[in-house]
Enzyme design. Structure first.
Site, short mmCIF file in Angstrom:
data_model
loop_
_atom_site.label_atom_id
_atom_site.label_comp_id
_atom_site.label_asym_id
_atom_site.label_seq_id
_atom_site.Cartn_x
_atom_site.Cartn_y
_atom_site.Cartn_z
N GLU A 33 0.90 -1.20 -0.11
CA GLU A 33 -0.03 -0.04 0.12
C GLU A 33 0.97 1.26 0.00
O GLU A 33 1.70 1.49 1.00
CB GLU A 33 -0.85 -0.06 1.31
N ASP A 82 -1.22 -1.11 5.74
CA ASP A 82 -1.21 -0.41 7.06
C ASP A 82 -2.50 -1.05 7.67
O ASP A 82 -3.28 -1.69 7.04
CB ASP A 82 -1.82 0.87 6.87
N ASP A 132 -4.86 -0.22 9.33
CA ASP A 132 -6.16 0.47 9.60
C ASP A 132 -7.08 0.47 8.76
O ASP A 132 -7.02 -0.57 7.96
CB ASP A 132 -5.42 2.14 9.67
N ASP A 185 -8.43 1.92 6.20
CA ASP A 185 -7.89 1.73 4.48
C ASP A 185 -7.19 0.68 4.14
O ASP A 185 -7.35 0.25 3.14
CB ASP A 185 -7.02 3.10 4.45
#
Ligand code: 28F
Length: 644
Positions: free
Chosen positions: A427, A500, A502, A504
């Protein structure tokens, strides 16, 4: 069937149950959880056969407190008189002498759904610490009990009189045979529900005594309701179409419906057993459907004379269908030992004919559906042609990479070893940079992904292939996609999604998994798709013995802080991969010696289908919970996820 008369003399005798205990795998596939549940299926299948023969409207399965299971039906009751040849009770013979059963190949033989000739009961007895049978028949309650793998512990007896008929079996799996003897409520529930869908009107009830829970399934419209169920989280465009018919030895039922996505989901059954690899009935269905749509399109000039026929796959996009056939035992053939694929050639002819005739009629009655199918197939054909061009383009790029700069972002591995190489899908450009710097370049390739990955669930194939990331993934994996996907050509042993930790990141994971699920499913099935687990914290211990720890969960952090309560700690929370430098990223997330990977696995295809669909909605919170519930964050290599 319903008129066949059976008596206690139609039983053949071969041997006791020891062979089953010696080689349980041969009879139930395995001795793990799957094999354990097989015991229930065997007994339930016998009850289903009896219901199919026209006897009994409900089958009950009870999970008892002591770990045993009771299955009851309302059939004729299993034969319980004295068998002339042996002088023994039929109950004893049927459940404790291997290969005892109806005389097959002879008229009057008992037709069995799975084609196992009713050995099911014996196998279950052989693998149980106790096995208890009650048969209500001819006004009497007959009873027998076995212990320790089939030894009679209570001689055949008559317990009294009754006006009811039916069979009740209670058994307790032998823990010395099975690696687990814990039944899974949901697994049993899904199987019973499937049975209820397949046999219209049959009530299937599951009772869990431990959890004090009862659920009951009954579907008056059978497989039509199954299609509704499969499409529950999708957007259906028309009503479910139901087609039925048959010929001599074969009965056919089909239910189908179109939804708004570009995917095909055909689930087929032969004698109520799921044929996960399809076979002749599925082929017949596809051929009949294609023919019906083409003939209709020609007749109403929706397809011009000089245009070629519509192709099956173009017609079937967005189709959910159940194909269920009942095949008489004399012509029942499976292509593999596992019953995964129906062989019976006649099934193709009959299903083709029924589908063609009935669906042609249906199209005439539903002109809006007909027009929709034809228009969409024409569109799909165009898209397919475009994707063929894209495919050629990808091949062309292989020869001349610079021409389109398709894979400009990829940092390939130096060696070309398919059995070792790893592809990291990373990412963001900055994390991509660290990954590029930190990797072991001999066998690790890096593909940074910009922004959000394309949602392949909502995009058609043409636009998916125009997406640079998608095209680059297909190119670098090198094994084509869709029905042309060839695992042997795959350039990587592992494809690792690194995002990540998180929301997203979770979204990107789901989008990538969706892409692999839709375009390269064998890659997941072969266990080559992974999710990397980057650490959440870096803790530096100052003081006498300085040290650095990378931690993956908040629990770990709590443990560590209480351990070092007296020392001074620097706790750094990684907000994203980008905060780690190349060396840290290597150490924590990429080095095979120290990293943690989560292997993606699909267990239940129905479930995965609808889940993938659901997760593509806009609800980020829902996606996050789903990931949390399905991905176990354990610090072990190659751990598994329950479902995709
Ligand atoms: C709880 C599980 O197993 N139900 C069964 C029947 C009924 C007949 C039958 C079964 C004789 C020798 C094949 C009765 N009357 N539930 C069950 N219900 N088996 S199993 O016959 C077995 C044949 O082996 C039955 C007339 N015909 C058949």
């Amino acid at each position: 069937m319903a008129n066949v008369h059976y008596d206690d003399n139609d039983i053949q005798i071969l041997s006791g149950l020891d062979p089953v205990r010696k080689r349980p795998g041969m009879y139930i596939g395995s001795t793990d959880g799957r094999g354990l549940h097989h015991l229930i299926w065997e007994i339930v299948d016998n009850a289903i056969d009896e219901a199919l023969a026209g006897y009994g409207k409900e089958i009950k399965v009870t999970l008892n407190i002591d770990g045993s299971v009771t299955v009851e039906d309302e059939g004729r009751g299993v034969p319980a008189g004295i068998n002339k040849e042996t002088g023994k009770s039929s109950l004893e013979v049927i459940y404790s002498i291997l290969h005892a059963g109806g005389k097959f190949g002879q008229e009057g033989g008992y037709k069995v759904s799975g084609g196992l000739h009713g050995v099911g009961g014996k196998v279950v007895n052989a693998l149980s610490t106790y096995f208890d049978v009650t048969s209500m028949r001819d006004g009497e309650i007959h009873h027998i009990q076995f212990k320790n793998g089939g030894k009679v512990s209570i001689e055949p007896e008559i317990l009294g009189r009754t006006t009811k008929t039916g069979t009740i079996i209670t058994f307790k799996p032998d823990p010395s045979i099975f690696s687990t003897v814990i039944f899974n409520y949901d697994t049993i529930k899904e199987r019973l529900r499937e049975g209820a869908f397949l046999i219209k009107g049959l009530r299937m009830t599951l009772i869990d005594k431990k959890a004090n829970k009862t659920e009951s399934f009954q579907y008056i419209k059978g497989i039509s309701e199954y299609v509704n169920f499969l499409n529950e989280k999708k957007k259906p465009l028309f009503e479910v179409a139901y087609l039925e018919g048959g010929q001599g030895q074969i009965e056919v039922e089909v239910a189908l419906q179109f939804v708004d996505i570009y995917d095909e989901n055909i689930v087929s059954f032969a004698n109520n057993v799921r044929t996960k690899d399809g076979g002749s009935h599925e082929v017949g269905f596809k051929v009949g459907l294609t023919r019906a749509v083409n003939d209709y399109a020609r007749k109403f000039n929706l397809l011009k004379e000089k245009e070629p026929n519509l192709e099956g796959m173009d017609i079937r996009s967005g189709l959910t269908a159940i194909v269920s056939v009942r095949v008489e035992e004399s012509v029942l053939e499976f292509e593999s030992q596992t019953k995964g694929k129906l062989g019976t050639p006649l099934a193709k002819t009959v299903v083709d004919q029924v589908t063609y005739d009935k669906f042609t009629y249906y199209l005439h009655e539903h002109a809006d559906l007909a027009k929709f199918i034809v228009d969409k197939a024409l569109l799909n054909r165009k898209a397919r042609e475009a994707s063929r061009k894209a495919r050629d383009q990808i091949r062309l790029d292989k020869k001349d990479k610079n021409e389109l700069n398709l894979s400009g972002k990829l940092s390939p591995a130096q060696d070309k070893n398919k059995d070792i190489n790893e592809l990291f899908l990373v990412e963001g450009d900055s994390a991509g940079g660290s990954a590029k710097g930190g990797r072991d370049r001999r066998f690790q390739a890096i593909l940074p992904l910009r922004g959000k990955v394309l949602n392949t669930e909502r995009a058609n194939q043409e636009s998916a292939l125009q997406n640079q990331e998608i095209a680059t993934m297909i190119y670098t994996i090198g094994a084509d996609f869709g029905d042309k996907f060839d695992l042997k050509k795959c350039n990587y042993k592992k494809v690792i999604i690194m995002t990540d930790a998180d929301d997203d990141g979770a979204h990107i994971q789901i989008l990538l998994l969706t892409f692999f699920f839709r375009y390269m499913r064998p890659l997941i099935e072969d266990g080559r798709v992974y999710i990397a687990l980057p650490p959440l914290f870096k803790v530096t211990v100052k003081g006498k013995k300085p040290a650095t720890h990378y931690l993956y969960t908040t629990e770990e952090l709590q443990k560590l802080t209480s351990k070092y309560a007296k020392e001074s700690l620097i706790i750094q929370r990684f907000k994203g991969l980008g905060e780690m430098n190349a060396e840290q990223l290597w150490e924590t997330t990429m080095n095979p010696e120290t990293r943690t990977l989560i292997k993606v696995r699909i267990d239940d295809l129905d479930e995965a289908e609808s889940e993938v669909n659901l997760l593509m909605g806009d609800d980020a919170a829902r996606r996050r919970t789903w990931l949390e519930n399905h991905v176990s964050f354990t610090l072990e290599d190659d751990i598994q996820i329950d479902n995709l």
